[in-house]
Write a protein that holds these residues in place. Structure first.
Motif, PDB file in Angstrom:
ATOM      1  N   GLN A 260       0.817  -1.209   0.000  1.00 49.09           N
ATOM      2  CA  GLN A 260       0.000   0.000   0.000  1.00 49.09           C
ATOM      3  C   GLN A 260       0.854   1.264   0.000  1.00 49.09           C
ATOM      4  N   VAL A 261       1.835   1.332   0.900  1.00 48.84           N
ATOM      5  CA  VAL A 261       2.680   2.520   0.994  1.00 48.84           C
ATOM      6  C   VAL A 261       3.511   2.694  -0.265  1.00 48.84           C
ATOM      7  N   GLY A 262       4.118   1.613  -0.734  1.00 55.03           N
ATOM      8  CA  GLY A 262       4.967   1.690  -1.927  1.00 55.03           C
ATOM      9  C   GLY A 262       4.209   2.141  -3.154  1.00 55.03           C
ATOM     10  N   TYR A 263       2.985   1.648  -3.311  1.00 58.52           N
ATOM     11  CA  TYR A 263       2.223   2.030  -4.488  1.00 58.52           C
ATOM     12  C   TYR A 263       1.842   3.505  -4.446  1.00 58.52           C
ATOM     13  N   VAL A 264       1.369   3.987  -3.286  1.00 57.59           N
ATOM     14  CA  VAL A 264       0.951   5.385  -3.180  1.00 57.59           C
ATOM     15  C   VAL A 264       2.134   6.318  -3.435  1.00 57.59           C
ATOM     16  N   VAL A 265       3.290   5.995  -2.876  1.00 55.17           N
ATOM     17  CA  VAL A 265       4.474   6.832  -3.094  1.00 55.17           C
ATOM     18  C   VAL A 265       4.906   6.769  -4.553  1.00 55.17           C
ATOM     19  N   GLY A 266       4.883   5.571  -5.134  1.00 55.83           N
ATOM     20  CA  GLY A 266       5.240   5.424  -6.547  1.00 55.83           C
ATOM     21  C   GLY A 266       4.303   6.177  -7.464  1.00 55.83           C
ATOM     22  N   LEU A 267       3.057   6.287  -7.062  1.00 52.41           N
ATOM     23  CA  LEU A 267       2.086   7.064  -7.825  1.00 52.41           C
ATOM     24  C   LEU A 267       2.503   8.526  -7.898  1.00 52.41           C
ATOM     25  N   GLY A 268       3.104   9.025  -6.825  1.00 55.09           N
ATOM     26  CA  GLY A 268       3.488  10.439  -6.775  1.00 55.09           C
ATOM     27  C   GLY A 268       4.757  10.751  -7.527  1.00 55.09           C
ATOM     28  N   GLY A 269       5.704   9.810  -7.592  1.00 53.97           N
ATOM     29  CA  GLY A 269       6.957  10.080  -8.290  1.00 53.97           C
ATOM     30  C   GLY A 269       8.134   9.435  -7.590  1.00 53.97           C
ATOM     31  N   THR A 270       9.319   9.853  -7.950  1.00 48.47           N
ATOM     32  CA  THR A 270      10.542   9.285  -7.403  1.00 48.47           C
ATOM     33  C   THR A 270      11.425  10.413  -6.852  1.00 48.47           C
ATOM     34  N   GLY A 271      12.568  10.013  -6.307  1.00 46.12           N
ATOM     35  CA  GLY A 271      13.534  10.999  -5.827  1.00 46.12           C
ATOM     36  C   GLY A 271      13.011  11.837  -4.686  1.00 46.12           C
ATOM     37  N   LEU A 276       9.377  13.175   0.071  1.00 47.58           N
ATOM     38  CA  LEU A 276       8.362  14.041   0.664  1.00 47.58           C
ATOM     39  C   LEU A 276       7.079  13.264   0.966  1.00 47.58           C
ATOM     40  N   LEU A 277       6.722  12.351   0.072  1.00 48.30           N
ATOM     41  CA  LEU A 277       5.499  11.574   0.281  1.00 48.30           C
ATOM     42  C   LEU A 277       5.666  10.584   1.432  1.00 48.30           C
ATOM     43  N   TYR A 278       6.847   9.994   1.575  1.00 42.39           N
ATOM     44  CA  TYR A 278       7.093   9.148   2.739  1.00 42.39           C
ATOM     45  C   TYR A 278       6.945   9.957   4.029  1.00 42.39           C
ATOM     46  N   PHE A 279       7.434  11.191   3.992  1.00 46.88           N
ATOM     47  CA  PHE A 279       7.301  12.065   5.158  1.00 46.88           C
ATOM     48  C   PHE A 279       5.823  12.371   5.430  1.00 46.88           C
ATOM     49  N   VAL A 280       5.050  12.648   4.389  1.00 45.56           N
ATOM     50  CA  VAL A 280       3.625  12.955   4.561  1.00 45.56           C
ATOM     51  C   VAL A 280       2.882  11.759   5.146  1.00 45.56           C
ATOM     52  N   ILE A 281       3.195  10.562   4.661  1.00 41.66           N
ATOM     53  CA  ILE A 281       2.550   9.355   5.189  1.00 41.66           C
ATOM     54  C   ILE A 281       2.864   9.196   6.672  1.00 41.66           C
ATOM     55  N   ALA A 282       4.139   9.400   7.014  1.00 42.47           N
ATOM     56  CA  ALA A 282       4.530   9.292   8.424  1.00 42.47           C
ATOM     57  C   ALA A 282       3.850  10.369   9.265  1.00 42.47           C
ATOM     58  N   LEU A 283       3.735  11.595   8.741  1.00 42.75           N
ATOM     59  CA  LEU A 283       3.100  12.690   9.472  1.00 42.75           C
ATOM     60  C   LEU A 283       1.620  12.407   9.713  1.00 42.75           C
ATOM     61  N   GLY A 284       0.924  11.933   8.682  1.00 44.35           N
ATOM     62  CA  GLY A 284      -0.491  11.618   8.844  1.00 44.35           C
ATOM     63  C   GLY A 284      -0.712  10.526   9.871  1.00 44.35           C
ATOM     64  N   LYS A 285       0.129   9.493   9.822  1.00 48.13           N
ATOM     65  CA  LYS A 285      -0.001   8.415  10.788  1.00 48.13           C
ATOM     66  C   LYS A 285       0.405   8.858  12.180  1.00 48.13           C
ATOM     67  N   LEU A 286       1.388   9.763  12.273  1.00 44.58           N
ATOM     68  CA  LEU A 286       1.802  10.258  13.586  1.00 44.58           C
ATOM     69  C   LEU A 286       0.637  10.958  14.274  1.00 44.58           C
ATOM     70  N   THR A 287      -0.117  11.747  13.522  1.00 44.65           N
ATOM     71  CA  THR A 287      -1.243  12.486  14.102  1.00 44.65           C
ATOM     72  C   THR A 287      -2.237  11.545  14.765  1.00 44.65           C
ATOM     73  N   VAL A 288      -2.674  10.537  14.038  1.00 50.30           N
ATOM     74  CA  VAL A 288      -3.701   9.657  14.587  1.00 50.30           C
ATOM     75  C   VAL A 288      -3.116   8.689  15.602  1.00 50.30           C
TER      76      VAL A 288
END
Length: 471
Positions: A260-271, A276-288
């Motif tokens: 799930q995580v790999g696909y969503v990040v891959g959808l956004g791009g690379t490099g 940044l998307l890995y950071f956003v995923i971690a931030l969203g999960k940190l909140t909840v």
């Protein structure tokens, strides 16, 4: 910034903020990867796109309304959500639903840590297991700091995650065949009700702690405003994320299910974009996950204090309880990360079974029978107005649980009435209606204005200031 209060009443001079804070908190808490996975399950288990979206919306609105009614109790009482359960179940009897609440928080902490750990592990190049541990440590620290940092985190996450979801939505629409997806509208009642159950259970699971995050609002805060902003934030955030999940699952299929995580990040791009998307995923999960850790700590203290007679808790005690929740959730995450998706679906439906009767009883008692007035000192006194155990409420809770099982459909149990209904799961509807009606009938004798307890004066309108915690 470090919070001193826990299960004690928040004095008026320490209250601050506006009802709008509930919008940003619950928007940020729902714009995250686990909510995406929840929406995707509606398609993974056989639903079509159009009716899955409609079913998810219906469940979010209905479940969100119940959740927001709990939120409106916070400014009025100035107490954590589960303390008010003592008015229904007794000072000690409230431990019955509280045990299940603690299990819920540990389960959500674990499920969130699995996905966030993947993101942290890839962002830091440490791998998923160290990523889970690092994420858990950060969660524990923020939950220990408490209320103010939780709301600050919600404000940041609501903006950052919203921008990320807009970007990911544009990328997804560029890949998806919208014409093909729009024609997937073959209505099947069981799949429609499954989608409703998934989103309703998601919302109802917030109920046991939602007032924890509104209890510092001024007592004069409008209940309607608290309800409205909470409902708007949680429905918008959840439906946005779940709709994204439906479209991702319908477009990507096994590629999303497997990672799930790999696909969503891959959808956004690379490099850099991927980082940044890995950071956003971690931030969203940190909140909840901070919400889950903080709520678990509150529920555990509420359980123990009902037997020990505690009204306040020291900073050292706060840290110890939060550490315990963090360790338990991390252990479950490490043990169950290989079978996350199927386990998470069953976990959501399990939660729905056990928390709908609690919500029904709590709301009927607070709004209809007690008329939003509780004798606050008596909530800590097993010999006071509410007693130690209220067996009639516990009986109604048990009947509410039992009434759901004939209508329940999970991978490990299917009730006898599911087949005649075409495979539809309506257990959560039964779990709201049956205990609400029974408790209203049996509890009508309690429907009298709250009077001060013989041991201490104070009601929801005139609560005494508690003694500050000390070590």
């Amino acid at each position: 910034m470090v919070e001193r209060r826990s299960i004690d009443v928040i004095p008026d001079e320490e209250r601050r903020g506006t009802a709008f804070s509930q919008f940003t908190l619950w928007l940020g808490a729902n714009l995250q990867i686990t909510t995406v996975v929840t929406g995707a399950l509606a398609v993974v288990f056989g639903g079509d796109v159009v009716w899955s979206l409609v079913g998810l919306l219906a469940g979010n609105v209905l479940g969100g309304a119940v959740m927001a009614l709990h939120s409106a109790q916070g400014p009025r009482l100035g107490l954590p959500q589960m303390i008010s359960s003592r008015a229904q179940f007794g000072v000690r009897g409230a431990v019955v639903p509280l045990v299940l609440v603690v299990v819920m928080y540990i389960g959500f902490f674990a499920s969130g840590s699995v996905l966030a750990g993947e993101a942290v592990g890839k962002l830091t190049h440490l791998g998923p297991v160290p990523g889970i541990i690092v994420f858990a440590l950060v969660t524990g620290v923020m939950a220990t700091v408490g209320y103010q940092v939780i709301h600050a985190l919600g404000r940041v996450a609501s903006v950052v995650c919203a921008l990320a979801f807009v970007y990911l939505g544009v990328r997804l629409l560029g890949r998806a065949d919208l014409g093909h997806l729009a024609h997937q509208y073959h209505f099947a009642l069981p799949m429609f009700l499954l989608a409703m159950s998934l989103s309703a259970s998601w919302q109802l699971a917030f109920g046991p702690y939602v007032a924890d995050y509104s209890r510092y609002l001024p007592r004069t805060t409008s209940a309607r405003a608290t309800f409205g902003w909470t409902l708007a934030g949680t429905v918008l955030g959840a439906q946005w994320s779940m709709s994204f999940g439906v479209l991702v699952a319908a477009t990507a299929g096994a590629a999303f299910v497997d990672d799930q995580v790999g696909y969503v990040v891959g959808l956004g791009g690379t490099g850099l974009v991927a980082s940044l998307l890995y950071f956003v995923i971690a931030l969203g999960k940190l909140t909840v996950n901070v919400l889950n850790t903080y709520g678990g700590f509150m529920s555990l203290v509420t359980s123990v204090s009902g037997f020990r007679g505690q009204r306040v808790l020291s900073q050292r005690g706060r840290t110890a309880y939060i550490t315990g929740i963090m360790i338990a959730g991390t252990a479950v995450a490490l043990a169950g990360r290989s079978s996350f998706l199927n386990s998470f679906a069953d976990f959501l439906l399990f939660l729905l079974t056990f928390f709908t009767p609690w919500s029904a009883i709590n709301l009927v008692d607070y709004y209809l029978l007690s008329k939003e007035r509780y004798d606050l000192p008596a909530l800590s006194d097993p010999n006071g107005r509410y007693g130690g155990w209220r067996w009639d409420a516990l009986l109604v809770y048990a009947v509410g649980l039992a009434a759901q099982f004939p209508f329940l459909s999970t991978s490990f149990y299917t009730g006898p009435l599911v087949g005649p209904l075409g495979g539809a799961d309506i257990s959560w509807i039964v779990g709201l209606m049956v205990p609400a009606l029974l408790y209203a009938a049996l509890g009508s004798r309690r429907a009298r204005p709250a009077q001060p307890s013989p041991t201490a004066a104070g009601t929801a309108d005139t609560a005494p200031e508690p003694t500050p915690a000390t070590d």
